[in-house]
Design an enzyme around this catalytic site. Structure first.
Site, PDB file in Angstrom:
ATOM      1  N   GLY A  10      97.164  -7.252  22.102  1.00 47.56           N
ATOM      2  CA  GLY A  10      96.737  -8.062  20.957  1.00 47.56           C
ATOM      3  C   GLY A  10      97.198  -9.510  21.059  1.00 47.56           C
ATOM      4  O   GLY A  10      97.779  -9.928  22.066  1.00 47.56           O
ATOM      5  N   SER A  34      91.902  -1.252  19.450  1.00 47.65           N
ATOM      6  CA  SER A  34      91.129  -1.243  18.201  1.00 47.65           C
ATOM      7  C   SER A  34      90.812  -2.668  17.753  1.00 47.65           C
ATOM      8  O   SER A  34      89.820  -2.904  17.087  1.00 47.65           O
ATOM      9  CB  SER A  34      91.871  -0.484  17.104  1.00 47.65           C
ATOM     10  N   SER A 124     105.939 -10.292   8.383  1.00 55.50           N
ATOM     11  CA  SER A 124     105.140 -11.462   8.013  1.00 55.50           C
ATOM     12  C   SER A 124     105.719 -12.134   6.783  1.00 55.50           C
ATOM     13  O   SER A 124     106.317 -11.475   5.924  1.00 55.50           O
ATOM     14  CB  SER A 124     103.714 -10.983   7.717  1.00 55.50           C
ATOM     15  N   THR A 126     104.132 -12.814   4.481  1.00 56.43           N
ATOM     16  CA  THR A 126     103.407 -12.209   3.369  1.00 56.43           C
ATOM     17  C   THR A 126     104.330 -11.359   2.487  1.00 56.43           C
ATOM     18  O   THR A 126     104.040 -11.158   1.309  1.00 56.43           O
ATOM     19  CB  THR A 126     102.203 -11.391   3.910  1.00 56.43           C
ATOM     20  N   TYR A 149      97.640  -4.830   3.153  1.00 59.88           N
ATOM     21  CA  TYR A 149      98.200  -5.222   4.462  1.00 59.88           C
ATOM     22  C   TYR A 149      99.632  -5.724   4.280  1.00 59.88           C
ATOM     23  O   TYR A 149     100.556  -5.279   4.957  1.00 59.88           O
ATOM     24  CB  TYR A 149      97.321  -6.313   5.117  1.00 59.88           C
ATOM     25  N   LYS A 153     103.666  -4.196   5.403  1.00 60.50           N
ATOM     26  CA  LYS A 153     104.788  -4.908   6.058  1.00 60.50           C
ATOM     27  C   LYS A 153     106.049  -4.756   5.211  1.00 60.50           C
ATOM     28  O   LYS A 153     107.144  -4.489   5.723  1.00 60.50           O
ATOM     29  CB  LYS A 153     104.450  -6.395   6.233  1.00 60.50           C
ATOM     30  N   TYR A 177     106.846 -13.609  10.534  1.00 64.26           N
ATOM     31  CA  TYR A 177     106.041 -14.708  11.078  1.00 64.26           C
ATOM     32  C   TYR A 177     105.402 -15.497   9.955  1.00 64.26           C
ATOM     33  O   TYR A 177     104.897 -14.921   8.997  1.00 64.26           O
ATOM     34  CB  TYR A 177     104.884 -14.195  11.935  1.00 64.26           C
ATOM     35  N   ASN A 179     102.423 -18.715   9.990  1.00 57.48           N
ATOM     36  CA  ASN A 179     100.998 -18.633  10.364  1.00 57.48           C
ATOM     37  C   ASN A 179     100.791 -18.909  11.852  1.00 57.48           C
ATOM     38  O   ASN A 179     100.708 -20.082  12.261  1.00 57.48           O
ATOM     39  CB  ASN A 179     100.178 -19.621   9.532  1.00 57.48           C
ATOM     40  N   ASN A 199      90.967 -16.181   9.156  1.00 55.22           N
ATOM     41  CA  ASN A 199      92.052 -17.170   9.183  1.00 55.22           C
ATOM     42  C   ASN A 199      91.525 -18.555   9.546  1.00 55.22           C
ATOM     43  O   ASN A 199      90.473 -18.706  10.169  1.00 55.22           O
ATOM     44  CB  ASN A 199      93.149 -16.724  10.164  1.00 55.22           C
ATOM     45  N   ARG A 231     100.518 -24.435   4.537  1.00 52.77           N
ATOM     46  CA  ARG A 231     101.109 -23.326   5.301  1.00 52.77           C
ATOM     47  C   ARG A 231     101.954 -23.860   6.452  1.00 52.77           C
ATOM     48  O   ARG A 231     101.788 -24.993   6.893  1.00 52.77           O
ATOM     49  CB  ARG A 231     100.007 -22.447   5.925  1.00 52.77           C
ATOM     50  N   ARG A 293      90.209 -18.764  -2.790  1.00 54.93           N
ATOM     51  CA  ARG A 293      90.054 -17.392  -2.295  1.00 54.93           C
ATOM     52  C   ARG A 293      91.046 -16.504  -3.043  1.00 54.93           C
ATOM     53  O   ARG A 293      92.220 -16.881  -3.189  1.00 54.93           O
ATOM     54  CB  ARG A 293      90.344 -17.391  -0.786  1.00 54.93           C
TER      55      ARG A 293
HETATM   56  C1  UD1 Z   1      96.933 -14.727   5.779  1.00 62.36           C
HETATM   57  C2  UD1 Z   1      97.583 -13.567   5.051  1.00 62.36           C
HETATM   58  C3  UD1 Z   1      98.860 -13.191   5.747  1.00 62.36           C
HETATM   59  C4  UD1 Z   1      98.638 -12.948   7.223  1.00 62.36           C
HETATM   60  C5  UD1 Z   1      98.049 -14.209   7.843  1.00 62.36           C
HETATM   61  C6  UD1 Z   1      97.751 -13.997   9.310  1.00 62.36           C
HETATM   62  C7  UD1 Z   1      97.119 -13.630   2.630  1.00 62.36           C
HETATM   63  C8  UD1 Z   1      97.686 -13.862   1.272  1.00 62.36           C
HETATM   64  N1  UD1 Z   1      97.903 -13.885   3.673  1.00 62.36           N
HETATM   65  O1  UD1 Z   1      97.739 -15.853   5.550  1.00 62.36           O
HETATM   66  O2  UD1 Z   1      99.331 -12.007   5.140  1.00 62.36           O
HETATM   67  O3  UD1 Z   1      99.878 -12.633   7.838  1.00 62.36           O
HETATM   68  O4  UD1 Z   1      96.819 -14.500   7.172  1.00 62.36           O
HETATM   69  O5  UD1 Z   1      97.737 -15.221   9.959  1.00 62.36           O
HETATM   70  O6  UD1 Z   1      95.994 -13.267   2.770  1.00 62.36           O
HETATM   71  N2  UD1 Z   1      91.501 -21.323   4.513  1.00 62.36           N
HETATM   72  C9  UD1 Z   1      90.351 -22.038   4.186  1.00 62.36           C
HETATM   73  N3  UD1 Z   1      89.191 -21.651   4.761  1.00 62.36           N
HETATM   74  C10 UD1 Z   1      89.077 -20.591   5.627  1.00 62.36           C
HETATM   75  C11 UD1 Z   1      90.268 -19.873   5.949  1.00 62.36           C
HETATM   76  C12 UD1 Z   1      91.438 -20.266   5.364  1.00 62.36           C
HETATM   77  O7  UD1 Z   1      90.394 -22.985   3.412  1.00 62.36           O
HETATM   78  O8  UD1 Z   1      87.969 -20.289   6.094  1.00 62.36           O
HETATM   79  C13 UD1 Z   1      92.778 -21.752   3.927  1.00 62.36           C
HETATM   80  C14 UD1 Z   1      93.444 -20.705   3.047  1.00 62.36           C
HETATM   81  O9  UD1 Z   1      92.993 -20.798   1.721  1.00 62.36           O
HETATM   82  C15 UD1 Z   1      94.925 -21.064   3.222  1.00 62.36           C
HETATM   83  C16 UD1 Z   1      95.005 -21.593   4.647  1.00 62.36           C
HETATM   84  O10 UD1 Z   1      93.673 -21.975   4.995  1.00 62.36           O
HETATM   85  O11 UD1 Z   1      95.279 -22.107   2.344  1.00 62.36           O
HETATM   86  C17 UD1 Z   1      95.496 -20.576   5.648  1.00 62.36           C
HETATM   87  O12 UD1 Z   1      94.711 -19.390   5.528  1.00 62.36           O
HETATM   88  P1  UD1 Z   1      94.814 -18.189   6.593  1.00 62.36           P
HETATM   89  O13 UD1 Z   1      94.730 -18.718   7.967  1.00 62.36           O
HETATM   90  O14 UD1 Z   1      93.816 -17.156   6.191  1.00 62.36           O
HETATM   91  O15 UD1 Z   1      96.288 -17.638   6.416  1.00 62.36           O
HETATM   92  P2  UD1 Z   1      97.087 -17.179   5.089  1.00 62.36           P
HETATM   93  O16 UD1 Z   1      96.146 -16.930   3.979  1.00 62.36           O
HETATM   94  O17 UD1 Z   1      98.194 -18.134   4.876  1.00 62.36           O
END
Ligand code: UD1
Length: 334
Positions: A10, A34, A124, A126, A149, A153, A177, A179, A199, A231, A293
């Site tokens: 992974g 998977s 995490s 999280t 999820y 953890k 971890y 991000n 993400n 983040r 979101r």
């Molecule tokens: C999420 C999970 C976390 C997990 C991590 C893996 C939650 C609450 N947290 O973290 O448990 O360990 O992913 O890396 O779900 N964003 C956008 N547009 C997008 C995608 C993201 O604006 O298309 C923003 C999100 O709102 C956030 C930031 O980017 O502010 C980071 O998002 P993301 O990469 O998904 O990570 P987390 O939400 O912090």
């Protein structure tokens, strides 16, 4: 003596295997593919010029797992195996609880049967839920997770605390971890989410390369510097190196349960990430502002001082490295 790496094909697992092999460790990988790709194993060999043992098994399969322990002298286990898609976990909580928690329990039970007592767990940020204050230290309140999820953890952390209390001959290291982003500088291994990524960074690179049309920025009305979510993005190679330091700690210590944040200590907003990406790659990222979101929090970043003081580890790579390496990886693949 070998290090058993579950989920070694992974994203974070493969980068950690590279670092382990570079350190001259013997590695045994188990993975059921998977959410990973068999080719990653070949890429690890290409990067390191080293070999390892591999078993294509599911860690819920106790009989097959036992064979791995019978056939190898396992000194320590690093557990990366597990499902990690937040949205899917909300739709399919049972699937997540069975795979992540039962899988960890089968693994821990097998370790106990074979007298293996060193365990590094991939946790995490999280587990902190919606932080009461930032930066987050390891003794910040945990619990309040916003999805199954994250709860898996949190529960596994609690299980590990109980294991440590009851047997207290184990050495356990929980790594939280922040991000993870970026990819190996060779561009050979990186993050390969199946389907449309959830993400931020995988989404940005796909917009920049034309695979996806535009990024939706989820909310610009948070109480942050520019209204978008903040983040602590950390380069996956820095993260991988944290595991080497964790193993060194477990080798040195006589019994203990240790918890460390693996983050940089700096928070960047979504808009800052978009700008940093554009600057370091010269590529435009089309975006629009979309509603928040569900389950997202405004700000989350680490206080990484404990890992620096006790493990001698700190993140070295810059935001530019993270953007460039993520971009390099997707370009090599396309
Ligand atoms: C999420 C999970 C976390 C997990 C991590 C893996 C939650 C609450 N947290 O973290 O448990 O360990 O992913 O890396 O779900 N964003 C956008 N547009 C997008 C995608 C993201 O604006 O298309 C923003 C999100 O709102 C956030 C930031 O980017 O502010 C980071 O998002 P993301 O990469 O998904 O990570 P987390 O939400 O912090």
């Amino acid at each position: 003596m070998s290090i058993l790496v579950t989920g070694g094909a992974g994203y974070i697992g493969s980068h950690t295997v590279v670092e382990l092999l570079k350190e001259g460790k013997e590695v045994v990988i188990i993975d059921n593919f998977s959410n990973s790709n068999p080719q990653t194993l070949e890429k690890i060999k290409e990067i390191t010029n080293k070999d390892f043992k591999f078993y294509e098994i599911d860690y819920l399969n106790k009989e097959k797992l036992k064979k791995v322990f019978e056939e190898n002298k396992i000194d320590a286990v690093i557990n990366f195996a597990g499902y990690k898609a937040v949205g899917e976990s909300v739709k399919e909580p049972i699937k997540y609880y069975i795979n992540n928690i039962s899988g960890a329990l089968v693994l821990l039970e097998t370790m106990k049967e074979f007298g293996v007592k060193k365990f590094v767990f991939s946790s995490s940020a999280t587990v902190y839920g919606n932080p009461e204050k930032v930066p987050l230290t390891e003794d910040s309140k945990v619990g309040g997770t916003t999805n199954p999820y994250g709860t898996t953890k949190f529960f596994i952390e609690r299980i590990l605390e109980d294991i440590y209390k009851s047997y207290n001959t184990w050495d356990i290291c929980i790594l939280r971890y922040f991000n993870p982003v970026g990819a190996h500088e060779s561009g050979l291994i990186g993050e390969e989410p199946k389907g449309v990524p959830n993400n931020l960074m995988p989404y940005i690179v796909r917009v920049a390369s034309g695979i996806l049309n535009e990024l939706s920025i989820f909310g610009n009305d948070y109480d942050t510097k520019d209204g978008t979510g903040v983040r602590d993005y950390i380069h996956v190679v820095d993260l991988a190196k944290g595991h080497i330091k964790a193993l060194e700690k477990l080798d040195k210590e006589q019994k203990g349960l240790f918890i460390y944040n693996l983050g940089t200590g700096t928070g960047y907003s979504v808009l800052e990430m978009v700008k940093a990406f554009e600057k370091s790659t010269g590529k435009k990222v089309k975006y629009k502002i979309a509603p928040r979101r569900a389950g997202d929090i405004a700000i989350c970043y680490a206080d990484p001082r404990k890992a620096k003081q006790e493990l001698g580890w700190e993140a070295k790579k810059t935001l530019e490295d993270m953007c460039r390496d993520s971009w390099n990886f997707i370009n090599k693949k396309c």
